[in-house]
Design an enzyme around this catalytic site. Structure first.
Site, PDB file in Angstrom:
ATOM      1  N   ASP A   1      27.352  40.630  34.902  1.00 49.65           N
ATOM      2  CA  ASP A   1      28.859  39.215  35.528  1.00 49.65           C
ATOM      3  C   ASP A   1      29.750  40.187  34.658  1.00 49.65           C
ATOM      4  OD1 ASP A   1      30.819  37.260  35.233  1.00 49.65           O
ATOM      5  OD2 ASP A   1      28.868  36.367  33.546  1.00 49.65           O
ATOM      6  N   ILE A   2      30.427  40.344  35.447  1.00 46.45           N
ATOM      7  CA  ILE A   2      31.950  40.635  35.340  1.00 46.45           C
ATOM      8  C   ILE A   2      32.426  40.761  33.713  1.00 46.45           C
ATOM      9  CG2 ILE A   2      33.796  39.382  36.452  1.00 46.45           C
ATOM     10  CD1 ILE A   2      34.636  42.466  37.287  1.00 46.45           C
TER      11      ILE A   2
ATOM     12  N   TYR B   1      35.286  35.321  50.572  1.00 44.59           N
ATOM     13  CA  TYR B   1      35.979  35.390  51.256  1.00 44.59           C
ATOM     14  C   TYR B   1      35.445  36.527  52.295  1.00 44.59           C
ATOM     15  CZ  TYR B   1      40.982  33.895  48.992  1.00 44.59           C
ATOM     16  OH  TYR B   1      41.647  32.770  48.544  1.00 44.59           O
TER      17      TYR B   1
ATOM     18  N   ASP C   1      36.928  34.269  40.225  1.00 46.07           N
ATOM     19  CA  ASP C   1      37.526  33.779  39.607  1.00 46.07           C
ATOM     20  C   ASP C   1      37.684  32.294  38.544  1.00 46.07           C
ATOM     21  OD1 ASP C   1      40.425  33.253  39.359  1.00 46.07           O
ATOM     22  OD2 ASP C   1      40.584  32.219  41.279  1.00 46.07           O
TER      23      ASP C   1
ATOM     24  N   SER D   1      36.887  40.590  47.992  1.00 43.71           N
ATOM     25  CA  SER D   1      36.986  39.513  49.344  1.00 43.71           C
ATOM     26  C   SER D   1      34.858  39.633  50.140  1.00 43.71           C
ATOM     27  CB  SER D   1      37.952  40.163  50.371  1.00 43.71           C
ATOM     28  OG  SER D   1      39.101  40.477  50.234  1.00 43.71           O
ATOM     29  N   THR D   2      34.262  40.061  48.739  1.00 41.63           N
ATOM     30  CA  THR D   2      32.752  39.832  49.378  1.00 41.63           C
ATOM     31  C   THR D   2      31.995  38.545  49.154  1.00 41.63           C
ATOM     32  OG1 THR D   2      31.500  40.940  47.826  1.00 41.63           O
ATOM     33  CG2 THR D   2      32.818  42.341  49.438  1.00 41.63           C
ATOM     34  N   GLY D   3      32.977  37.570  48.378  1.00 41.37           N
ATOM     35  CA  GLY D   3      32.386  36.675  48.043  1.00 41.37           C
ATOM     36  C   GLY D   3      32.577  35.430  49.327  1.00 41.37           C
TER      37      GLY D   3
ATOM     38  N   ASN E   1      43.139  34.681  44.056  1.00 42.90           N
ATOM     39  CA  ASN E   1      43.642  33.588  45.484  1.00 42.90           C
ATOM     40  C   ASN E   1      44.983  33.553  44.803  1.00 42.90           C
ATOM     41  OD1 ASN E   1      44.211  30.291  44.753  1.00 42.90           O
ATOM     42  ND2 ASN E   1      42.180  30.673  44.667  1.00 42.90           N
TER      43      ASN E   1
HETATM   44  N1  AR6 Z   1      30.231  39.407  37.928  1.00 42.27           N
HETATM   45  C1  AR6 Z   1      30.729  39.866  38.933  1.00 42.27           C
HETATM   46  N2  AR6 Z   1      30.983  39.812  40.108  1.00 42.27           N
HETATM   47  C2  AR6 Z   1      30.669  38.274  41.382  1.00 42.27           C
HETATM   48  C3  AR6 Z   1      30.369  36.665  40.091  1.00 42.27           C
HETATM   49  C4  AR6 Z   1      30.528  37.408  38.472  1.00 42.27           C
HETATM   50  N3  AR6 Z   1      30.738  36.454  37.277  1.00 42.27           N
HETATM   51  N4  AR6 Z   1      30.653  36.446  40.648  1.00 42.27           N
HETATM   52  C5  AR6 Z   1      30.840  36.525  41.817  1.00 42.27           C
HETATM   53  N5  AR6 Z   1      30.782  37.387  41.641  1.00 42.27           N
HETATM   54  P1  AR6 Z   1      34.175  35.737  45.127  1.00 42.27           P
HETATM   55  P2  AR6 Z   1      36.129  36.794  47.362  1.00 42.27           P
HETATM   56  C6  AR6 Z   1      30.820  38.038  43.444  1.00 42.27           C
HETATM   57  O1  AR6 Z   1      33.864  35.044  45.375  1.00 42.27           O
HETATM   58  O2  AR6 Z   1      35.167  36.764  48.429  1.00 42.27           O
HETATM   59  C7  AR6 Z   1      36.881  31.896  44.658  1.00 42.27           C
HETATM   60  O3  AR6 Z   1      37.435  30.193  44.870  1.00 42.27           O
HETATM   61  C8  AR6 Z   1      29.887  38.132  44.233  1.00 42.27           C
HETATM   62  O4  AR6 Z   1      28.714  37.785  44.896  1.00 42.27           O
HETATM   63  O5  AR6 Z   1      34.058  35.895  43.797  1.00 42.27           O
HETATM   64  O6  AR6 Z   1      37.240  37.544  47.159  1.00 42.27           O
HETATM   65  C9  AR6 Z   1      38.517  32.475  44.359  1.00 42.27           C
HETATM   66  O7  AR6 Z   1      39.493  31.464  43.530  1.00 42.27           O
HETATM   67  C10 AR6 Z   1      31.139  38.646  45.454  1.00 42.27           C
HETATM   68  O8  AR6 Z   1      29.975  39.671  46.151  1.00 42.27           O
HETATM   69  O9  AR6 Z   1      35.500  37.196  45.627  1.00 42.27           O
HETATM   70  C11 AR6 Z   1      39.163  32.781  45.520  1.00 42.27           C
HETATM   71  O10 AR6 Z   1      39.713  31.865  46.623  1.00 42.27           O
HETATM   72  C12 AR6 Z   1      32.611  39.128  45.341  1.00 42.27           C
HETATM   73  O11 AR6 Z   1      31.626  38.916  43.623  1.00 42.27           O
HETATM   74  C13 AR6 Z   1      37.920  33.163  46.833  1.00 42.27           C
HETATM   75  O12 AR6 Z   1      36.946  32.540  45.893  1.00 42.27           O
HETATM   76  C14 AR6 Z   1      33.502  38.703  45.512  1.00 42.27           C
HETATM   77  O13 AR6 Z   1      33.016  37.075  45.337  1.00 42.27           O
HETATM   78  C15 AR6 Z   1      38.110  34.988  46.631  1.00 42.27           C
HETATM   79  O14 AR6 Z   1      36.659  35.327  47.119  1.00 42.27           O
END
Ligand code: AR6
Length: 174
Positions: A10-11, A126, A34, A122-124, A24
């Site tokens: 967890d970051i 997005y 986020d 961007s891998t979640g 975002n």
């Molecule tokens: N620690 C580490 N990695 C994580 C955690 C955590 N606590 N939680 C999720 N991940 P995302 P994006 C992973 O969706 O794709 C938000 O609503 C997750 O499995 O957090 O850049 C923002 O406000 C994935 O592999 O970011 C934006 O609107 C990665 O972190 C949007 O999502 C990124 O997933 C940004 O989307």
């Protein structure tokens, strides 16, 4: 050149000089990384983001850029917010995703940070495919001129960890 390390976890738990938020453009919070950063870091981070919206970023933070705030109650020193590109099957710009890493490291240098933790931007929500995102992330970090000594990729699950491990040439997860 920064040393790359990998952690599955967890970051928000990372004790580093700066953690990077996959934000975002609004800078006002969301889900995923986020949501976790704002939840665990507390309201001070949102207040700092609101200040940024009132001052330098009235229209929001553009994709590929980065900006720092307090880390509130997180064990990290600062949060660096960056905005990844939304993946599009019709064609997405890898330069913009690489820019998130480069710009975040530039901001980290301004802060004097030596250890920086990144999520897989961007891998979640997005939607960027993990293997491709891992390649772009590792290349961007290896190509960056920075005083940061450790770049720690913090991957949420085993498959994300493996994708990054392959990119940096580790065959087995430790
Ligand atoms: N620690 C580490 N990695 C994580 C955690 C955590 N606590 N939680 C999720 N991940 P995302 P994006 C992973 O969706 O794709 C938000 O609503 C997750 O499995 O957090 O850049 C923002 O406000 C994935 O592999 O970011 C934006 O609107 C990665 O972190 C949007 O999502 C990124 O997933 C940004 O989307």
């Amino acid at each position: 050149m920064a040393r790359i390390t990998l952690v599955q976890g967890d970051i928000t738990a990372q004790e580093v000089d700066a953690v990077v938020n996959a934000a975002n453009s609004s800078l006002l919070g969301g889900g995923g990384v986020d949501g976790a950063i704002h939840r665990r870091g507390g309201p001070e981070i949102l207040a700092a983001c609101e200040d940024l919206r009132r001052s330098h970023y009235g229209k929001g933070l553009p994709t590929g850029r980065a900006v720092a705030t307090t880390a509130g109650r997180l064990p990290a020193g600062h949060v660096i917010h960056t905005v990844g590109p939304v993946y599009q099957v019709s064609g997405s710009d890898p330069w913009l995703l690489a820019s998130c890493y480069r710009e975040s490291l530039r901001v980290a240098d301004e802060l004097g940070a030596r250890t920086v933790a990144f999520p897989a931007i961007s891998t979640g929500a997005y939607g960027w495919p993990m293997e491709d995102a891992a390649r772009i992330a590792v290349e961007a970090v290896l190509g960056a001129e920075t005083n940061v000594e450790e770049v720690r990729f913090v991957l949420y699950d085993e498959s994300a960890y493996q994708a990054f491990a392959e990119q940096i040439g580790l065959s087995e997860a430790e």
